[in-house]
Motif scaffolding. Structure first.
Motif, mmCIF file in Angstrom:
data_model
loop_
_atom_site.group_PDB
_atom_site.id
_atom_site.type_symbol
_atom_site.label_atom_id
_atom_site.label_comp_id
_atom_site.label_asym_id
_atom_site.label_seq_id
_atom_site.Cartn_x
_atom_site.Cartn_y
_atom_site.Cartn_z
ATOM 1 N N PHE A 75 0.829 -1.202 0.000
ATOM 2 C CA PHE A 75 0.000 0.000 0.000
ATOM 3 C C PHE A 75 0.866 1.256 0.000
ATOM 4 O O PHE A 75 0.605 2.209 -0.731
ATOM 5 N N LEU A 76 1.927 1.223 0.796
ATOM 6 C CA LEU A 76 2.811 2.391 0.858
ATOM 7 C C LEU A 76 3.477 2.640 -0.491
ATOM 8 O O LEU A 76 3.630 3.779 -0.920
ATOM 9 N N LEU A 79 1.147 4.323 -2.822
ATOM 10 C CA LEU A 79 0.972 5.748 -2.524
ATOM 11 C C LEU A 79 1.833 6.596 -3.443
ATOM 12 O O LEU A 79 1.426 7.662 -3.901
ATOM 13 N N PHE A 82 0.221 7.207 -6.529
ATOM 14 C CA PHE A 82 -0.984 8.010 -6.454
ATOM 15 C C PHE A 82 -0.753 9.487 -6.244
ATOM 16 O O PHE A 82 -1.570 10.302 -6.658
ATOM 17 N N LEU A 83 0.368 9.837 -5.616
ATOM 18 C CA LEU A 83 0.564 11.262 -5.345
ATOM 19 C C LEU A 83 0.546 12.106 -6.612
ATOM 20 O O LEU A 83 -0.191 13.085 -6.672
ATOM 21 N N TYR A 86 -2.868 12.346 -7.891
ATOM 22 C CA TYR A 86 -3.684 13.158 -7.014
ATOM 23 C C TYR A 86 -3.438 14.643 -7.276
ATOM 24 O O TYR A 86 -4.356 15.451 -7.303
ATOM 25 N N PHE A 111 -6.814 5.719 -14.793
ATOM 26 C CA PHE A 111 -7.306 4.940 -13.660
ATOM 27 C C PHE A 111 -7.805 3.571 -14.123
ATOM 28 O O PHE A 111 -7.512 2.549 -13.510
ATOM 29 N N ALA A 383 -4.748 0.117 -3.046
ATOM 30 C CA ALA A 383 -4.983 1.556 -3.112
ATOM 31 C C ALA A 383 -6.160 1.877 -4.031
ATOM 32 O O ALA A 383 -6.907 2.810 -3.799
ATOM 33 N N LEU A 384 -6.324 1.083 -5.076
ATOM 34 C CA LEU A 384 -7.412 1.341 -6.025
ATOM 35 C C LEU A 384 -8.722 0.743 -5.537
ATOM 36 O O LEU A 384 -9.745 0.881 -6.178
#
Lengths: 389, 368
Positions: A75-76, A79, A82-83, A86, A111, A383-384
């Motif tokens: 998960f990390l 991230l 994703f940043l 985002y 996505f 994460a998704l």
């Protein structure tokens, strides 16, 4: 001799109960509060252990060897992906005009593409941490290639108004299964678009005729009979959906082969429909209980505040925020619990109990494959929020 | 009854029913595994290499560290699983150690996340402030135009706002003069654009880039020129402090954090959005305080009473809850603290004069 292989049909078994899963999940959800949600990786692991360890084939249960920390690390890592996305989202939210439409379109496509990648990697993670008779499963192939395939196919499906769906489905199933391994033995997939063409196009035609008929009736009666149409559409729509979903799962799973061993799955549309009805009913019951408790709490709280003074209103406001937050979390948990216990667990039960394996003796010669240690967690899949076991 | 279990060697996908026993012939002791039927010995696992993996209920699943990855001995729940666990105290210790390690990792991760949240709650207003300074004013003005279209559509059922009077009417000229006075000396790059619009809502708000809206519903409830001036100065305070932009940055950061906690980084779910809104409300209070301070300072400079602002808020607050939910109070929660802060700003009585002349106020009041 030939007949023996055909005769050996071994059913899969599932020994878990909804009640056991329910109480385990309740415990897990409660621990998520003091851990600021991080306990979800432990909940996921516990959930998989429940499903895997209760499922047995020929008397031998599956084993899930993944750990929560692997999920946390994955998960990390996700991230980091994703940043930038985002930040792109943030930038778009401050823009006006066509750039927004184009930008959101690009991000949405990205996505969707990542979703394919993530679901493949998630499958890889789960398979490579699944043991049966001391031998691991594995997912080979390339997740980017799979994502590209899925992406391009889905474009075609959109362009053809859904008609290309059976081709996409068969192609993706084939890619997934021909790249799935049990030890040193490769799975294969014998299905094609024809496998599900019948049910799919029947369901498709039903919906098309239904929509056409609805429009026709609406036109002829100048809208007077339109009140009946949605009701009819809902009944037939749901019926078609359950019929199709049951047929697709049964037929596609039944085309999966492992060497000379074969899988056969039989799921009834009726069972799916009953499950959905149970889910809806329990969700209703769950929310009635939550609503009643919330109402009682608000009654008790309301009596203690003085709404005629400003300070009173302000203080009540804070309690209100706390109650809203609590109510929000409880509602979220209720939704999650019911979906997990009635839909996900129910589906797993149907597949596991409807499955038989033929020619299982041939598997005794399978040897352990090479180690596959490249995977750290499910990363993007988590994460998704790719919904899966 | 002899102990029976299932054994997999981790090399070939075969199951064997085995019997097992502990022998202390060797050091360390070994777990001897033999075929149940043929009695042929299959393997010996030194007890110090044994580890337990999660099984079903009280079933005992053993692996050995120096054997193939999938090598397992499974002992069904019963007297033998209990007996073997008792005979292998190291097993319990090892799994306890493992559990302790898991707990430490979880504890560490929670502590890290908690400090991120704490840093966020205290640091993000500063961060948003810093980032906002970097945003070019032209960008913010454009953003405000986009926001206006959205809000107009939302509040007027897509019809667009209807201004009460054109910009050359006496009321609007007075408002323009007042807004320019308030904004003078602030060094703000934005030109204020105040609009009184026809709407039953008792509210007023500012958008990024200098647009301020005052609803006719609120104007009806406004009794004195100072009240009107106070609200207008407060909203212009939002413009000068660029609160709209700050809020956007803050709420994006909040969305990221809530997504992290709920595990849904896409933030597409309603759940995450609702959670983020709850947290965001905390930041709006700081913004309100700053806007109040700005209004108070403007009142001090121009000589009107900032307390009138609190009077108006209080009057709206006294309305029934139904109107309150859509009213000024919802976006501008009134607290005793806020009123006290406004009261603390002293205005020298000698310089006291109304923000608008009687004629100007009459023109404004009769606009809609």
């Amino acid at each position: 001799m030939f007949g023996d292989v055909r005769l050996s049909r071994v059913p899969a078994k599932f020994s878990g109960t909804r009640a056991e899963l329910f109480w385990r999940l309740v415990g897990g959800y409660l621990l998520m509060v003091p851990t600021l949600g991080l306990y979800r990786f432990w909940v996921t692991t516990m959930k998989r252990q429940f499903y895997w360890h209760h499922t047995s084939i020929d008397g031998d249960a599956l084993e899930y060897t993944g750990t929560p920390v692997q999920l946390l690390i994955g998960f990390l890592i996700a991230l980091a992906v994703f940043l930038p996305l985002y930040i792109a989202f943030f930038y778009l939210s401050t823009q006006v005009g066509t750039v927004v439409v184009v930008g959101y379109g690009v991000v949405a496509a990205l996505f969707w593409f990542l979703f394919g990648y993530a679901s493949y990697r998630g499958r890889d993670f789960r398979l490579s941490r699944t043991l049966w008779r001391g031998i691991r499963f594995d997912q080979k192939g390339n997740a980017w290639a799979y994502a590209t395939r899925q992406f391009l196919w889905s474009l075609l499906v959109v362009v053809t108004a859904g008609l290309a769906y059976p081709f996409m489905s068969a192609d993706l199933w084939r890619y997934r299964y021909t790249n799935t391994w049990y030890g040193d033995r490769q799975f294969s997939f014998t299905g094609s678009w024809r496998t599900i063409a019948g049910p799919f196009y029947r369901a498709y035609a039903t919906v098309a005729i239904l929509v056409g008929a609805a429009l026709g009736v609406g036109f002829l009666t100048e809208g007077r009979a339109l009140a009946l149409v949605p009701l009819l559409a809902i009944i037939l729509g749901f019926g078609g959906f359950f019929y199709y979903r049951a047929r697709e799962a049964s037929r596609m799973f039944s085309e999966v082969r492992l060497g000379t061993a074969g899988l056969r799955v039989e799921i009834k549309a009726r069972a799916l429909a009953i499950q959905f009805a149970a889910y809806s009913g329990m969700l209703l019951v769950g929310f009635i209980i939550v609503g009643l408790v919330g109402f009682l709490v608000s009654l008790v709280v309301q009596g203690q505040f003085d709404f005629s003074s400003l300070a009173g209103i302000a203080r009540a406001g804070w309690i209100g925020v706390a109650l809203a937050l609590g109510g929000y979390l409880v509602s979220l948990a209720t939704l999650g619990l019911m979906a997990e216990v009635y839909l996900d667990c129910g589906y797993w039960m149907l597949v596991a109990r409807g499955a038989t394996i033929t020619g299982i003796e041939s598997l005794t010669s399978v040897r352990a494959g090479e180690e596959d240690k490249a995977l750290a967690g499910e990363g993007l899949a988590d994460a998704l929020n790719v919904g899966s076991f | 009854m002899e102990p029976v279990g299932r054994y997999y060697d981790g090399v070939v996908a075969a199951r064997r029913f085995v019997t097992f026993a502990l022998t202390r012939d060797a050091t360390p002791a070994e777990l001897v595994i033999a075929d149940r039927d043929t009695r042929e010995e299959i393997d010996r696992w030194p007890v110090d290499t044994l580890f337990e993996v999660t099984g079903l209920g009280d079933e005992l699943r053993l692996g050995a560290a120096d054997r193939p990855y999938g090598a397992r001995l499974r002992v069904p729940a019963g007297e033998w699983s209990v007996a073997l666990r008792d005979a292998l105290p190291g097993l319990g210790r090892r799994s306890q150690l493992q559990r302790g390690q898991q707990r430490r990792i979880l504890g560490g991760a929670v502590a890290a996340l908690a400090s991120v949240i704490a840093a966020y709650v205290f640091g993000v207003p500063l961060l948003a402030d810093g980032v906002t300074r970097l945003v070019p004013p032209a960008w913010e003005t454009r953003l405000g135009d986009g926001a206006r279209l959205q809000i107009e559509g939302m509040l007027s059922n897509g019809l667009g706002f209807r201004s009460c009077q054109d910009q050359f009417a006496a009321g609007n000229i007075a408002i323009e003069r007042f807004a320019a006075d308030v904004m003078a000396e602030t060094g703000s790059p934005f030109a204020p654009r105040v609009m009184v619009v026809r709407s039953p809502l008792t509210n007023a708000f500012a958008l990024p880039g200098g647009q301020v809206y005052y609803f006719s519903g609120l104007l009806e409830r406004t009794e004195t020129a100072d009240e009107f001036a106070g609200v207008l100065a407060h909203e212009l305070g939002h413009v000068v402090h660029r609160h709209g932009m700050e809020m956007l940055i803050e709420s994006s950061a909040t969305g990221l954090l809530v997504g992290f906690v709920l595990g849904d980084m896409t933030n597409l779910s309603v759940a995450a959005a609702a959670g983020a809104t709850l947290i965001d409300s905390r930041f709006s209070r700081d913004a309100e305080r700053e806007a109040d301070e700005f209004a108070a300072a403007a009142g001090n400079r121009l000589g009107f009473s900032p307390l009138a602002l609190a009077d108006l808020l209080e009057r709206v607050a006294a309305d029934d809850t139904m109107t309150r939910t859509l009213a000024l109070l919802n976006t501008h929660p009134l607290t005793d603290e806020r009123r006290a802060a406004l009261e603390a700003v002293e205005v020298a009585p000698a310089t006291m004069r109304p923000a608008f002349s009687a004629a100007e106020w009459q023109a404004i009041k009769s606009m809609c």
